[in-house]
Enzyme design. Structure first.
Site, mmCIF file in Angstrom:
data_model
loop_
_atom_site.group_PDB
_atom_site.id
_atom_site.type_symbol
_atom_site.label_atom_id
_atom_site.label_comp_id
_atom_site.label_asym_id
_atom_site.label_seq_id
_atom_site.Cartn_x
_atom_site.Cartn_y
_atom_site.Cartn_z
ATOM 1 N N THR A 192 0.877 -1.182 0.000
ATOM 2 C CA THR A 192 0.000 0.000 0.000
ATOM 3 C C THR A 192 0.907 1.221 0.000
ATOM 4 O OG1 THR A 192 -1.642 -1.178 1.302
ATOM 5 C CG2 THR A 192 -1.821 1.222 1.241
ATOM 6 N N LYS B 106 -7.690 1.569 -3.054
ATOM 7 C CA LYS B 106 -7.320 1.179 -1.677
ATOM 8 C C LYS B 106 -7.392 2.388 -0.732
ATOM 9 C CE LYS B 106 -5.084 -0.982 1.708
ATOM 10 N NZ LYS B 106 -5.532 -2.134 2.431
ATOM 11 N N LYS C 291 -1.387 5.303 8.599
ATOM 12 C CA LYS C 291 -0.611 5.353 7.348
ATOM 13 C C LYS C 291 -1.557 5.558 6.153
ATOM 14 C CE LYS C 291 1.758 2.392 4.089
ATOM 15 N NZ LYS C 291 2.169 1.062 3.654
HETATM 16 P P1 NAD Z 1 6.160 -6.015 7.198
HETATM 17 O O1 NAD Z 1 6.968 -4.908 7.785
HETATM 18 O O2 NAD Z 1 5.768 -7.157 8.051
HETATM 19 O O3 NAD Z 1 6.915 -6.614 5.901
HETATM 20 C C1 NAD Z 1 7.700 -5.877 5.027
HETATM 21 C C2 NAD Z 1 8.935 -6.696 4.704
HETATM 22 O O4 NAD Z 1 9.700 -5.995 3.726
HETATM 23 C C3 NAD Z 1 9.838 -6.918 5.923
HETATM 24 O O5 NAD Z 1 10.057 -8.312 6.093
HETATM 25 C C4 NAD Z 1 11.126 -6.182 5.550
HETATM 26 O O6 NAD Z 1 12.295 -6.816 6.047
HETATM 27 C C5 NAD Z 1 11.062 -6.225 4.020
HETATM 28 N N1 NAD Z 1 11.864 -5.200 3.373
HETATM 29 C C6 NAD Z 1 11.934 -3.878 3.638
HETATM 30 N N2 NAD Z 1 12.789 -3.261 2.789
HETATM 31 C C7 NAD Z 1 13.259 -4.231 1.964
HETATM 32 C C8 NAD Z 1 14.168 -4.239 0.884
HETATM 33 N N3 NAD Z 1 14.779 -3.111 0.476
HETATM 34 N N4 NAD Z 1 14.420 -5.410 0.265
HETATM 35 C C9 NAD Z 1 13.826 -6.545 0.680
HETATM 36 N N5 NAD Z 1 12.956 -6.617 1.711
HETATM 37 C C10 NAD Z 1 12.677 -5.467 2.342
HETATM 38 O O7 NAD Z 1 4.858 -5.310 6.578
HETATM 39 P P2 NAD Z 1 3.476 -6.019 6.177
HETATM 40 O O8 NAD Z 1 2.515 -5.965 7.312
HETATM 41 O O9 NAD Z 1 3.778 -7.320 5.506
HETATM 42 O O10 NAD Z 1 2.909 -4.954 5.105
HETATM 43 C C11 NAD Z 1 3.419 -4.895 3.786
HETATM 44 C C12 NAD Z 1 2.546 -3.942 2.976
HETATM 45 O O11 NAD Z 1 1.198 -4.425 2.983
HETATM 46 C C13 NAD Z 1 2.488 -2.510 3.544
HETATM 47 O O12 NAD Z 1 2.514 -1.611 2.474
HETATM 48 C C14 NAD Z 1 1.161 -2.484 4.288
HETATM 49 O O13 NAD Z 1 0.608 -1.174 4.345
HETATM 50 C C15 NAD Z 1 0.321 -3.393 3.402
HETATM 51 N N6 NAD Z 1 -0.805 -4.026 4.100
HETATM 52 C C16 NAD Z 1 -0.635 -4.579 5.328
HETATM 53 C C17 NAD Z 1 -1.720 -5.171 5.977
HETATM 54 C C18 NAD Z 1 -1.555 -5.804 7.343
HETATM 55 O O14 NAD Z 1 -2.578 -6.111 7.984
HETATM 56 N N7 NAD Z 1 -0.324 -6.055 7.816
HETATM 57 C C19 NAD Z 1 -2.982 -5.210 5.337
HETATM 58 C C20 NAD Z 1 -3.124 -4.661 4.058
HETATM 59 C C21 NAD Z 1 -2.017 -4.078 3.452
#
Ligand code: NAD
Length: 298
Positions: A93, A168, A243
């Site tokens: 997102t 979204k 966010k």
């Molecule tokens: P998270 O922080 O658990 O996962 C993100 C991952 O990206 C981490 O494991 C991190 O190490 C990795 N990362 C960061 N920079 C990197 C790079 N340069 N190279 C490789 N890996 C890298 O976050 P999440 O909860 O999985 O959310 C991910 C996305 O999904 C966000 O944009 C969030 O807004 C969206 N989202 C989350 C939810 C939720 O409930 N968690 C729901 C809908 C949407």
């Protein structure tokens, strides 16, 4: 079977990649966090040490990263190593500007691309029941559709580049505002001596009906599965709601749209997060409203 490179194996990306493996795909994974990579290995993902190794032989590359700056930075590196024609899909997102930048980088490399943010949370990611909102050209959408089907249930092609992010952001602005509206109604009802159940029974079958009330009711009792019954454990964390509301305000400012309730919702969620609600479910905003009203619960 398709070979997929999956970058960002966190709370959402980890289980999404695992569902692609379950659907019979070969998934090569990359993440900066060794723990996420170890977990992915246990789910059948082939862990890689570099981006170049991750995309080698992949027909499609998916990113699932925290925010726009991460996506732009990773896609800059990605387009330097992928072959022309590789389908690039971002499921994070992110802000509209970064999404457009990512599409432009892909186009310059002759790679089709999609923005495909999701809703449904970590539960939906694990169960393979996410909703996908997709922006990009129709051919690219049709090519990726079977992959979305392996990770989700409801898949909507919303339009051209960045239309998925637009959908979204607009949806979550409705959600943030409506949760505050429902919370305010329960707090006012408490002050007026109305029981939670009575207000729920009336509003859930009347014109006040909405998802924040009927599926995610912010007081314990009327909807037993809602986070209010579980001490407001997420669910969908307050920090993520903030966010998304800030993304809506950034987009509204850039597009010249008037969103006064979206702005107020962002302000209230900022206060919620600053007061320790970032890791709680976003429906816990009712406690901030109740505290500001100087009252206890029912
Ligand atoms: P998270 O922080 O658990 O996962 C993100 C991952 O990206 C981490 O494991 C991190 O190490 C990795 N990362 C960061 N920079 C990197 C790079 N340069 N190279 C490789 N890996 C890298 O976050 P999440 O909860 O999985 O959310 C991910 C996305 O999904 C966000 O944009 C969030 O807004 C969206 N989202 C989350 C939810 C939720 O409930 N968690 C729901 C809908 C949407």
């Amino acid at each position: 079977m398709t070979t997929i490179g999956f970058i960002g194996l966190g709370h959402m990306g980890g289980p999404m990649a695992a569902n692609l493996v379950k659907a019979g795909h070969r998934v090569k994974g990359f993440d900066l966090s060794p723990q996420s990579l170890d977990q992915a290995r246990e789910n059948g993902v082939l862990p890689c040490k570099t981006l170049a190794e991750t995309v080698d032989g992949a027909e499609t590359v998916i990113t699932m990263l925290p925010a726009g700056k991460h996506v732009v930075s990773v896609w800059e590196d990605l387009v330097a190593v992928v072959s022309a024609g590789t389908l690039l899909v971002d499921c994070s997102t992110i802000d509209i500007d970064s999404a457009r930048k990512a599409h432009a980088m892909a186009a310059a490399k002759n790679c089709p691309s999609l923005d495909a943010p999701v809703s449904g949370g970590t539960g939906g990611a694990s169960a393979g029941t996410l909703s996908f909102m997709i922006g990009g050209e129709r051919d690219a959408f049709l090519r990726a559709e079977p992959l979305f089907q392996a990770m989700g249930k409801r898949i909507v092609h919303c339009g051209d580049a960045a239309a998925g992010q637009a959908a979204k952001i607009c949806n979550n602005m409705i959600l943030g505002i409506s949760m505050i509206a429902v919370g305010e109604a329960f707090v006012l009802g408490e002050k007026l001596g109305l029981s939670h159940q009575a207000l729920f029974d009336v509003a859930s079958a009347s014109s006040g009906q909405c998802w924040s009330l009927t599926t995610y009711c912010p007081v314990p009792g009327p909807v037993p599965a809602s986070p209010a019954n579980n001490d407001y454990r997420p669910g969908f964390a307050g920090a993520l709601m903030l966010k998304d509301l800030l993304l809506s305000q950034e987009a509204a400012g850039a597009a010249g749209a008037m969103t006064p309730l979206g702005a107020k919702a962002a302000e209230l969620y900022r206060s919620f997060v600053e007061n320790g609600g970032g890791d709680s479910d976003f429906s816990g905003i009712i406690n901030l409203l109740r505290d500001s009203s100087g009252s206890g619960g029912e």
